[in-house]
Design an enzyme around this catalytic site. Structure first.
Site, PDB file in Angstrom:
ATOM      1  N   THR A 132       0.682   0.446   1.992  1.00 20.71           N
ATOM      2  CA  THR A 132      -0.659   0.471   1.398  1.00 20.71           C
ATOM      3  C   THR A 132      -1.695  -0.184   2.315  1.00 20.71           C
ATOM      4  O   THR A 132      -1.356  -1.083   3.091  1.00 20.71           O
ATOM      5  CB  THR A 132      -0.622  -0.276   0.046  1.00 20.71           C
ATOM      6  OG1 THR A 132      -1.954  -0.567  -0.371  1.00 20.71           O
ATOM      7  CG2 THR A 132       0.127  -1.598   0.146  1.00 20.71           C
ATOM      8  N   ASP A 133      -2.939   0.253   2.175  1.00 21.76           N
ATOM      9  CA  ASP A 133      -4.030  -0.396   2.933  1.00 21.76           C
ATOM     10  C   ASP A 133      -4.265  -1.838   2.474  1.00 21.76           C
ATOM     11  O   ASP A 133      -4.908  -2.620   3.174  1.00 21.76           O
ATOM     12  CB  ASP A 133      -5.329   0.414   2.821  1.00 21.76           C
ATOM     13  CG  ASP A 133      -5.845   0.592   1.390  1.00 21.76           C
ATOM     14  OD1 ASP A 133      -5.178   0.136   0.433  1.00 21.76           O
ATOM     15  OD2 ASP A 133      -6.924   1.202   1.224  1.00 21.76           O
ATOM     16  N   GLU A 134      -3.706  -2.200   1.305  1.00 13.72           N
ATOM     17  CA  GLU A 134      -3.977  -3.540   0.763  1.00 13.72           C
ATOM     18  C   GLU A 134      -3.373  -4.636   1.631  1.00 13.72           C
ATOM     19  O   GLU A 134      -3.764  -5.801   1.521  1.00 13.72           O
ATOM     20  CB  GLU A 134      -3.492  -3.643  -0.691  1.00 13.72           C
ATOM     21  CG  GLU A 134      -4.132  -2.558  -1.544  1.00 13.72           C
ATOM     22  CD  GLU A 134      -3.999  -2.749  -3.047  1.00 13.72           C
ATOM     23  OE1 GLU A 134      -3.798  -3.887  -3.489  1.00 13.72           O
ATOM     24  OE2 GLU A 134      -4.104  -1.745  -3.757  1.00 13.72           O
ATOM     25  N   TYR A 158       1.226  -8.558  -4.901  1.00 13.83           N
ATOM     26  CA  TYR A 158       1.617  -7.180  -4.583  1.00 13.83           C
ATOM     27  C   TYR A 158       1.463  -6.904  -3.092  1.00 13.83           C
ATOM     28  O   TYR A 158       2.413  -6.491  -2.420  1.00 13.83           O
ATOM     29  CB  TYR A 158       0.777  -6.181  -5.398  1.00 13.83           C
ATOM     30  CG  TYR A 158       0.833  -4.764  -4.858  1.00 13.83           C
ATOM     31  CD1 TYR A 158       2.029  -4.040  -4.882  1.00 13.83           C
ATOM     32  CD2 TYR A 158      -0.298  -4.152  -4.297  1.00 13.83           C
ATOM     33  CE1 TYR A 158       2.091  -2.742  -4.367  1.00 13.83           C
ATOM     34  CE2 TYR A 158      -0.238  -2.853  -3.786  1.00 13.83           C
ATOM     35  CZ  TYR A 158       0.956  -2.159  -3.827  1.00 13.83           C
ATOM     36  OH  TYR A 158       1.022  -0.888  -3.317  1.00 13.83           O
ATOM     37  N   LYS A 162       4.304  -6.135  -0.164  1.00 13.96           N
ATOM     38  CA  LYS A 162       4.325  -4.908   0.654  1.00 13.96           C
ATOM     39  C   LYS A 162       4.232  -5.266   2.141  1.00 13.96           C
ATOM     40  O   LYS A 162       4.905  -4.659   2.978  1.00 13.96           O
ATOM     41  CB  LYS A 162       3.170  -3.973   0.260  1.00 13.96           C
ATOM     42  CG  LYS A 162       3.289  -3.341  -1.114  1.00 13.96           C
ATOM     43  CD  LYS A 162       4.469  -2.382  -1.257  1.00 13.96           C
ATOM     44  CE  LYS A 162       4.331  -1.106  -0.458  1.00 13.96           C
ATOM     45  NZ  LYS A 162       5.429  -0.150  -0.763  1.00 13.96           N
TER      46      LYS A 162
HETATM   47  P1  NAD Z   1       4.715   3.739  -9.285  1.00 17.26           P
HETATM   48  O1  NAD Z   1       4.691   2.336  -9.817  1.00 17.26           O
HETATM   49  O2  NAD Z   1       4.044   4.818 -10.057  1.00 17.26           O
HETATM   50  O3  NAD Z   1       6.232   4.212  -9.062  1.00 17.26           O
HETATM   51  C1  NAD Z   1       7.211   3.377  -8.512  1.00 17.26           C
HETATM   52  C2  NAD Z   1       8.574   4.025  -8.739  1.00 17.26           C
HETATM   53  O4  NAD Z   1       9.572   3.186  -8.138  1.00 17.26           O
HETATM   54  C3  NAD Z   1       8.952   4.160 -10.227  1.00 17.26           C
HETATM   55  O5  NAD Z   1       9.496   5.439 -10.469  1.00 17.26           O
HETATM   56  C4  NAD Z   1       9.995   3.066 -10.435  1.00 17.26           C
HETATM   57  O6  NAD Z   1      10.938   3.386 -11.451  1.00 17.26           O
HETATM   58  C5  NAD Z   1      10.637   3.010  -9.056  1.00 17.26           C
HETATM   59  N1  NAD Z   1      11.257   1.700  -8.793  1.00 17.26           N
HETATM   60  C6  NAD Z   1      10.708   0.469  -8.983  1.00 17.26           C
HETATM   61  N2  NAD Z   1      11.585  -0.485  -8.652  1.00 17.26           N
HETATM   62  C7  NAD Z   1      12.712   0.137  -8.209  1.00 17.26           C
HETATM   63  C8  NAD Z   1      13.962  -0.307  -7.711  1.00 17.26           C
HETATM   64  N3  NAD Z   1      14.251  -1.617  -7.605  1.00 17.26           N
HETATM   65  N4  NAD Z   1      14.881   0.613  -7.337  1.00 17.26           N
HETATM   66  C9  NAD Z   1      14.619   1.950  -7.446  1.00 17.26           C
HETATM   67  N5  NAD Z   1      13.460   2.429  -7.933  1.00 17.26           N
HETATM   68  C10 NAD Z   1      12.513   1.530  -8.307  1.00 17.26           C
HETATM   69  O7  NAD Z   1       4.125   3.612  -7.817  1.00 17.26           O
HETATM   70  P2  NAD Z   1       3.237   4.658  -6.993  1.00 17.26           P
HETATM   71  O8  NAD Z   1       1.809   4.435  -7.321  1.00 17.26           O
HETATM   72  O9  NAD Z   1       3.823   6.008  -7.104  1.00 17.26           O
HETATM   73  O10 NAD Z   1       3.464   4.090  -5.516  1.00 17.26           O
HETATM   74  C11 NAD Z   1       4.575   4.532  -4.736  1.00 17.26           C
HETATM   75  C12 NAD Z   1       4.552   3.819  -3.394  1.00 17.26           C
HETATM   76  O11 NAD Z   1       3.322   4.077  -2.729  1.00 17.26           O
HETATM   77  C13 NAD Z   1       4.665   2.300  -3.518  1.00 17.26           C
HETATM   78  O12 NAD Z   1       5.492   1.842  -2.475  1.00 17.26           O
HETATM   79  C14 NAD Z   1       3.230   1.810  -3.332  1.00 17.26           C
HETATM   80  O13 NAD Z   1       3.198   0.532  -2.774  1.00 17.26           O
HETATM   81  C15 NAD Z   1       2.684   2.858  -2.383  1.00 17.26           C
HETATM   82  N6  NAD Z   1       1.235   3.102  -2.461  1.00 17.26           N
HETATM   83  C16 NAD Z   1       0.638   3.381  -3.670  1.00 17.26           C
HETATM   84  C17 NAD Z   1      -0.737   3.645  -3.699  1.00 17.26           C
HETATM   85  C18 NAD Z   1      -1.423   4.000  -4.994  1.00 17.26           C
HETATM   86  O14 NAD Z   1      -2.648   4.129  -5.009  1.00 17.26           O
HETATM   87  N7  NAD Z   1      -0.715   4.195  -6.099  1.00 17.26           N
HETATM   88  C19 NAD Z   1      -1.486   3.624  -2.519  1.00 17.26           C
HETATM   89  C20 NAD Z   1      -0.831   3.333  -1.305  1.00 17.26           C
HETATM   90  C21 NAD Z   1       0.527   3.087  -1.288  1.00 17.26           C
HETATM   91  P1  TYD Z   2      -6.172  -0.308  -9.506  1.00 15.39           P
HETATM   92  O1  TYD Z   2      -6.144   1.096  -9.997  1.00 15.39           O
HETATM   93  O2  TYD Z   2      -5.405  -1.347 -10.272  1.00 15.39           O
HETATM   94  O3  TYD Z   2      -5.770  -0.301  -7.965  1.00 15.39           O
HETATM   95  P2  TYD Z   2      -5.869  -1.498  -6.849  1.00 15.39           P
HETATM   96  O4  TYD Z   2      -6.136  -2.783  -7.505  1.00 15.39           O
HETATM   97  O5  TYD Z   2      -4.504  -1.418  -6.238  1.00 15.39           O
HETATM   98  O6  TYD Z   2      -6.966  -1.082  -5.918  1.00 15.39           O
HETATM   99  O7  TYD Z   2      -7.692  -0.782  -9.480  1.00 15.39           O
HETATM  100  C1  TYD Z   2      -8.675  -0.080  -8.736  1.00 15.39           C
HETATM  101  C2  TYD Z   2      -9.950  -0.895  -8.809  1.00 15.39           C
HETATM  102  O8  TYD Z   2     -10.414  -0.874 -10.175  1.00 15.39           O
HETATM  103  C3  TYD Z   2      -9.770  -2.351  -8.452  1.00 15.39           C
HETATM  104  O9  TYD Z   2     -10.951  -2.813  -7.780  1.00 15.39           O
HETATM  105  C4  TYD Z   2      -9.638  -3.059  -9.793  1.00 15.39           C
HETATM  106  C5  TYD Z   2     -10.515  -2.204 -10.692  1.00 15.39           C
HETATM  107  N1  TYD Z   2     -10.107  -2.114 -12.103  1.00 15.39           N
HETATM  108  C6  TYD Z   2     -11.057  -2.367 -13.106  1.00 15.39           C
HETATM  109  O10 TYD Z   2     -12.235  -2.669 -12.826  1.00 15.39           O
HETATM  110  N2  TYD Z   2     -10.662  -2.248 -14.399  1.00 15.39           N
HETATM  111  C7  TYD Z   2      -9.383  -1.945 -14.759  1.00 15.39           C
HETATM  112  O11 TYD Z   2      -9.078  -1.886 -15.982  1.00 15.39           O
HETATM  113  C8  TYD Z   2      -8.417  -1.683 -13.718  1.00 15.39           C
HETATM  114  C9  TYD Z   2      -6.996  -1.344 -14.063  1.00 15.39           C
HETATM  115  C10 TYD Z   2      -8.836  -1.782 -12.419  1.00 15.39           C
END
Ligand code: NAD
Ligand code: TYD
Length: 358
Positions: A132-134, A158, A162
């Site tokens: 992630t960019d975070e 988080y 990561k």
């Molecule tokens: P999500 O929380 O929707 O899904 C995570 C999945 O991992 C779930 O299906 C969960 O059951 C599984 N999981 C959790 N712990 C586990 C374990 N110990 N063993 C096996 N499976 C396990 O997450 P997402 O939003 O789909 O993100 C997926 C990946 O992409 C993550 O690594 C996250 O850091 C990365 N990512 C997400 C975003 C975003 O905006 N959502 C952006 C950049 C990177």
């Molecule tokens: P989120 O979807 O939790 O992603 P991330 O924190 O990983 O970027 O949140 C996106 C942005 O929205 C973040 O700046 C936090 C804000 N946010 C709210 O303002 N209200 C909410 O209820 C949630 C879940 C997030």
């Protein structure tokens, strides 16, 4: 075949569906099915013999070793993680368990597996770590977007977990020669996103006439990418990325949270007119502790080296997304009621141990 971890989550399930739509190569989907894992996301491939689901924890190194030996994947795409910043603030332990120790266990299993390969199988094997960019921390308004050379400065449990996993992946490449690829992607949105994250939460609350909670003053900035574009970038990196490299993936779509929420309200108002604009539901609430101000991704490296660019603008992607949620209100209702967890028993219970075909 390829092995995907976390393939029942938001991005992982989109990736599995995209993969099977674009190629004939089977997918071994390994997921623990935490609250974020939802096999209903994969209903379209439940009968597809190319999709093999196994319920397992990446922290279980012996199980990972067995799966690798049994299925001999040519590549791994590692999504499995705890992914929600707010949850990491309330309870960081699960983030250390899965994101740090889980990635470590998986890497150990993969190291042994890779060492046992030879010839082309060894040379072409890839471990793609989805990050992630975070991990780069927070940008001030005037600072340029994150590049692959930006220093790590994670601010939440988080992002720290990561970042730790990224460092382990880097070390396994450097020390053991594991052919790794790491990606740092901006905020995703699209179908099947769990309604704890901003966009699906706001869509669901707006449809119910409930408050739309914005942390602080709503002016924090995120760089949004449609999930299908992320999946396309990952496929391309798996195909042609250089081992040991990191690729930043982003949509060139910086938006304040208030802008995002207003856009969602306006699309909903046009699709389903309400007595008053849904913008009136916006409610400013106490800020998230340590809330990162701004994320922005410089995605020129992946465009220059691999020719990937996002296909969706924020305008087209958010319309598709809102429409998907309007068309799948039963999915949201099942997630919110917890009913989706019965799907595992209903659909996969009869298919053998571990809820899957393997
Ligand atoms: P999500 O929380 O929707 O899904 C995570 C999945 O991992 C779930 O299906 C969960 O059951 C599984 N999981 C959790 N712990 C586990 C374990 N110990 N063993 C096996 N499976 C396990 O997450 P997402 O939003 O789909 O993100 C997926 C990946 O992409 C993550 O690594 C996250 O850091 C990365 N990512 C997400 C975003 C975003 O905006 N959502 C952006 C950049 C990177
Ligand atoms: P989120 O979807 O939790 O992603 P991330 O924190 O990983 O970027 O949140 C996106 C942005 O929205 C973040 O700046 C936090 C804000 N946010 C709210 O303002 N209200 C909410 O209820 C949630 C879940 C997030």
């Amino acid at each position: 075949m390829i092995l995907v971890t976390g393939g029942a989550g938001f991005i992982g399930s989109n990736f599995v569906l995209d993969w099977l739509a674009c190629s004939d190569e089977p997918v071994l989907n390994v997921d623990k099915l935490t609250y974020a894992g939802n096999l209903a996301n994969l209903a379209a491939v439940a009968q597809d013999p190319r999709h093999v689901f196994v319920q397992a924890d990446i922290c279980d190194q012996a199980a990972m070793q067995r799966l690798l030996a049994q299925h001999a994947p040519r590549a791994i795409v590692h999504f499995a993680a705890e992914s929600h910043v707010d949850r990491s603030i309330h309870g960081p332990a699960a983030f250390i368990d899965t994101n740090v120790n889980g990635t470590f266990s998986l890497l150990e299993a993969v190291r042994t597996y890779h060492a046992g390969l030879s010839g082309t199988a060894r040379d072409t094997f890839r471990f793609l770590h989805v990050s992630t960019d975070e991990v780069y921390g927070s940008l001030a308004a005037h600072e340029p977007p994150f590049t692959e050379r930006s220093p790590y400065a994670p601010n939440s449990p988080y992002s720290a977990s990561k970042a730790a996993s990224d460092h382990l992946v880097r070390a396994y490449h450097h020390t053991y020669g594991l052919p790794t690829l790491t990606t740092s992607c901006s905020n995703n949105y699209g179908p099947f996103q769990f309604p704890e994250k901003l966009i699906p939460l706001v869509i669901a609350n707006a449809l119910d006439g409930k408050p739309l909670p914005l942390y602080g003053d709503g002016s924090n900035v995120r760089d949004w990418l449609y999930v299908g574009d992320h999946c396309a970038a990952l496929r391309r990196i798996l195909e042609a990325g250089r081992p040991g490299e990191t690729y930043n993936i982003g949509g060139w779509n910086e938006k304040t949270n208030l802008d995002v929420v207003h856009t969602v309200c306006d699309i909903l108002d046009a699709a389903l007119p309400a007595p008053s604009s849904r913008r009136e539901l916006v409610t400013f609430v106490a800020d998230r502790p340590g809330h990162d101000r701004r994320y922005a991704i410089d995605a020129r490296k992946i465009e220059r080296e691999l020719g990937w660019k996002p296909a969706e603008s924020f305008d087209t992607g958010i319309r598709r997304t809102v429409q998907w949620y309007l068309d799948h209100q039963d999915w949201v209702a099942d997630v919110r009621s917890g009913a989706y967890q019965h799907w595992v028993r209903q659909n996969y219970g009869a298919r053998g141990a571990a809820g899957g075909a393997a």
